[in-house]
Design a protein around this motif. Structure first.
Motif, short mmCIF file in Angstrom:
data_model
loop_
_atom_site.label_atom_id
_atom_site.label_comp_id
_atom_site.label_asym_id
_atom_site.label_seq_id
_atom_site.Cartn_x
_atom_site.Cartn_y
_atom_site.Cartn_z
N VAL A 1 53.82 -16.41 -26.59
CA VAL A 1 54.34 -15.56 -27.75
C VAL A 1 54.75 -16.37 -28.98
O VAL A 1 54.40 -16.07 -29.94
CB VAL A 1 55.37 -14.35 -27.20
N VAL A 2 55.58 -17.38 -28.89
CA VAL A 2 56.27 -18.19 -29.79
C VAL A 2 54.73 -18.78 -30.62
O VAL A 2 54.87 -18.86 -31.66
CB VAL A 2 57.19 -19.29 -29.20
N ALA A 3 53.95 -19.43 -29.53
CA ALA A 3 52.79 -20.18 -30.20
C ALA A 3 52.02 -19.17 -31.00
O ALA A 3 51.30 -19.76 -32.04
CB ALA A 3 52.05 -20.73 -29.15
N TYR A 4 51.65 -17.99 -30.48
CA TYR A 4 50.87 -17.06 -31.21
C TYR A 4 51.53 -16.94 -32.73
O TYR A 4 50.49 -17.12 -33.80
CB TYR A 4 50.84 -15.70 -30.64
N PHE A 5 52.77 -16.43 -32.81
CA PHE A 5 53.31 -16.11 -34.26
C PHE A 5 53.35 -17.31 -35.18
O PHE A 5 52.97 -17.51 -36.22
CB PHE A 5 54.65 -15.53 -33.85
N ALA A 6 53.66 -18.74 -34.42
CA ALA A 6 54.05 -19.75 -35.39
C ALA A 6 52.63 -20.32 -35.91
O ALA A 6 52.39 -20.57 -37.00
CB ALA A 6 54.50 -20.70 -34.34
N LYS A 7 51.42 -20.28 -34.97
CA LYS A 7 50.29 -20.69 -35.21
C LYS A 7 49.78 -19.83 -36.46
O LYS A 7 49.16 -20.08 -37.59
CB LYS A 7 49.24 -20.64 -34.10
N GLU B 1 47.98 -19.29 -42.03
CA GLU B 1 47.97 -18.56 -43.35
C GLU B 1 48.92 -19.18 -44.47
O GLU B 1 48.73 -18.77 -45.54
CB GLU B 1 48.61 -17.21 -42.98
N GLY B 2 49.37 -20.40 -43.96
CA GLY B 2 50.27 -21.23 -45.29
C GLY B 2 51.59 -20.76 -45.32
O GLY B 2 52.07 -21.08 -46.36
N TYR B 3 52.26 -20.10 -44.58
CA TYR B 3 53.55 -19.65 -44.85
C TYR B 3 54.46 -20.55 -44.35
O TYR B 3 54.49 -21.21 -43.10
CB TYR B 3 53.78 -18.42 -44.33
N PRO B 4 55.68 -20.96 -44.87
CA PRO B 4 56.68 -21.93 -44.25
C PRO B 4 57.18 -21.09 -42.81
O PRO B 4 57.79 -19.95 -43.13
CB PRO B 4 57.91 -22.02 -45.16
N THR B 5 57.25 -21.78 -41.68
CA THR B 5 57.47 -21.05 -40.50
C THR B 5 58.69 -21.94 -39.71
O THR B 5 58.44 -23.11 -39.69
CB THR B 5 56.34 -20.78 -39.66
N VAL B 6 59.52 -21.25 -39.26
CA VAL B 6 60.59 -21.97 -38.48
C VAL B 6 60.59 -21.29 -36.87
O VAL B 6 60.59 -20.22 -36.92
CB VAL B 6 62.22 -21.67 -39.25
N VAL B 7 60.89 -22.03 -35.96
CA VAL B 7 60.87 -21.80 -34.58
C VAL B 7 62.26 -22.35 -34.17
O VAL B 7 62.41 -23.45 -34.41
CB VAL B 7 60.07 -22.56 -33.79
N GLU C 1 62.78 -20.68 -23.55
CA GLU C 1 62.79 -20.48 -22.21
C GLU C 1 63.52 -19.13 -21.83
O GLU C 1 63.01 -18.44 -21.08
CB GLU C 1 63.32 -21.60 -21.39
N GLU C 2 64.59 -18.85 -22.49
CA GLU C 2 65.36 -17.86 -22.24
C GLU C 2 65.23 -16.86 -23.52
O GLU C 2 65.61 -15.96 -23.60
CB GLU C 2 66.93 -17.72 -21.83
N GLU C 3 65.29 -17.65 -24.90
CA GLU C 3 65.37 -17.08 -26.32
C GLU C 3 64.85 -17.88 -27.08
O GLU C 3 64.77 -19.21 -27.06
CB GLU C 3 66.76 -16.71 -26.41
N ALA C 4 64.15 -17.08 -28.25
CA ALA C 4 63.53 -17.96 -29.16
C ALA C 4 63.63 -17.12 -30.51
O ALA C 4 63.54 -15.55 -30.19
CB ALA C 4 62.10 -18.28 -28.94
N VAL C 5 63.22 -17.78 -31.46
CA VAL C 5 63.19 -16.60 -32.68
C VAL C 5 62.13 -17.74 -33.56
O VAL C 5 62.15 -18.72 -33.72
CB VAL C 5 64.55 -16.80 -33.80
N VAL C 6 61.13 -16.91 -34.19
CA VAL C 6 60.18 -17.39 -35.02
C VAL C 6 60.26 -16.42 -36.44
O VAL C 6 60.26 -15.41 -36.19
CB VAL C 6 58.76 -17.29 -34.48
N SER C 7 60.23 -17.32 -37.40
CA SER C 7 60.44 -16.50 -38.72
C SER C 7 59.65 -17.15 -39.94
O SER C 7 59.31 -18.38 -39.72
CB SER C 7 61.73 -16.20 -39.12
N ALA C 8 58.83 -16.56 -40.65
CA ALA C 8 58.27 -16.97 -41.95
C ALA C 8 58.62 -16.40 -43.22
O ALA C 8 58.44 -15.08 -42.97
CB ALA C 8 56.75 -16.83 -41.30
N ARG D 1 58.87 -12.33 -42.50
CA ARG D 1 58.92 -11.60 -41.15
C ARG D 1 59.29 -12.46 -39.92
O ARG D 1 59.44 -13.67 -39.94
CB ARG D 1 57.51 -11.17 -40.98
N GLY D 2 59.81 -11.97 -38.88
CA GLY D 2 60.32 -12.54 -37.83
C GLY D 2 60.10 -11.77 -36.40
O GLY D 2 60.19 -10.69 -36.54
N VAL D 3 60.44 -12.72 -35.23
CA VAL D 3 60.36 -12.12 -34.08
C VAL D 3 61.49 -12.84 -33.15
O VAL D 3 61.56 -14.18 -33.24
CB VAL D 3 59.15 -12.09 -33.35
#
Length: 258
Positions: free
Chosen positions: A59-65, A70-76, A81-88, A97-99
């Motif tokens: 799921v992380v890889a999908y949003f990050a890629k 699309e050319g937006y600055p993205t942070v993971v 493993e237990e928790e993660a945040v992806v935002s752009a 946006r973020g998840v």
């Protein structure tokens, strides 16, 4: 930790842009919106959640890629493993946006969000609504348009629907609320229970839904009005308000006579 990470998502948007933009979506899953336009920590949000059997890293890889392509600055962030945040940050649109992801009972639970940092709602105190043991996620929010002076609480709670419903009812009774009505609805093969309670001219509407095995959502709205639609046509709530006003007048008269 989950709430802190959720609040840490900076999802920027102008007022008009927010009305046109949707929260991020993970393919092949059903996204359930949490309210409409919400106010969290004094900023506008749109939130939704989903569950998937896909591992968190996928799921992380999908949003990050997607966002990087699309050319937006993205942070993971997070251990993935237990928790993660992806935002752009969507710089041109003034959006971010973020998840927020967390593992629950072998599944990946995701909270997707859109946040507006360019406009600020008026500050208002949160109403004291129900807090249950076994809560995985909980957030107090205010509707963007609240003519009735509404406050809201959204929660994801461990427990089957009937158990969570009973615990909500017991806590509302402890706070002095009396039941007004209750309805049961079948939605998409699941069950949803909606309850209305009144206290001193206030009203609380609670919707409890089963979202997964052993997990339910609790959506509550407190209104300082006779009705959630601000129309004073509910006898039970009106009588509650009249009784409270009578009690206040009696106290005032007693105090004046001393």
């Amino acid at each position: 930790m989950l709430v802190r990470l959720l609040l840490g998502l900076a999802l920027m948007a102008t007022g008009p842009a927010l009305a046109e933009q949707e929260v991020p979506v993970y393919p092949g899953t059903i996204h359930t919106r949490i309210g409409n336009d919400l106010v969290i920590g004094g900023e506008y949000y749109r939130l939704a959640y989903f569950t998937t059997t896909d591992p968190m890293k996928k799921v992380v890889a999908y949003f990050a890629k997607k966002w990087r392509d699309e050319g937006y600055p993205t942070v993971v962030e997070g251990d993935q493993e237990e928790e993660a945040v992806v935002s752009a940050i969507f710089t041109r649109e003034g959006l971010q946006r973020g998840v927020v992801l967390r593992v629950h009972q072998g599944k990946t639970v995701g909270f997707t969000a859109l946040r507006d940092l360019w406009t600020r709602p008026p500050k208002s105190p949160a109403a004291g609504l129900v807090t249950l043991e076994g809560t995985i996620y909980s957030q107090d929010v205010t509707a963007r348009d609240d003519p009735g002076g509404s406050q809201n609480r959204s929660a994801l709670v461990m427990g089957e629907l009937s158990d969570v419903q009973q615990r909500v009812s017991a806590e509302l009774a402890r706070q002095g609320y009396e039941p007004v009505r209750q309805s049961v609805t079948k939605l998409g093969g699941g069950t949803q229970v909606t309850m209305e309670h009144a206290r001193k001219g206030e009203q609380v509407m609670t919707t409890v839904s089963s979202v997964d095995e052993g997990m339910s959502t609790v959506m509550q709205t407190w209104v300082g009005s006779d009705r959630l639609d601000a129309v004073p046509n509910d006898d039970a709530v009106r009588k509650s308000r009249e009784a409270w006003e009578k009690e206040q007048k009696a106290k005032a008269s007693k105090g004046a006579g001393k």
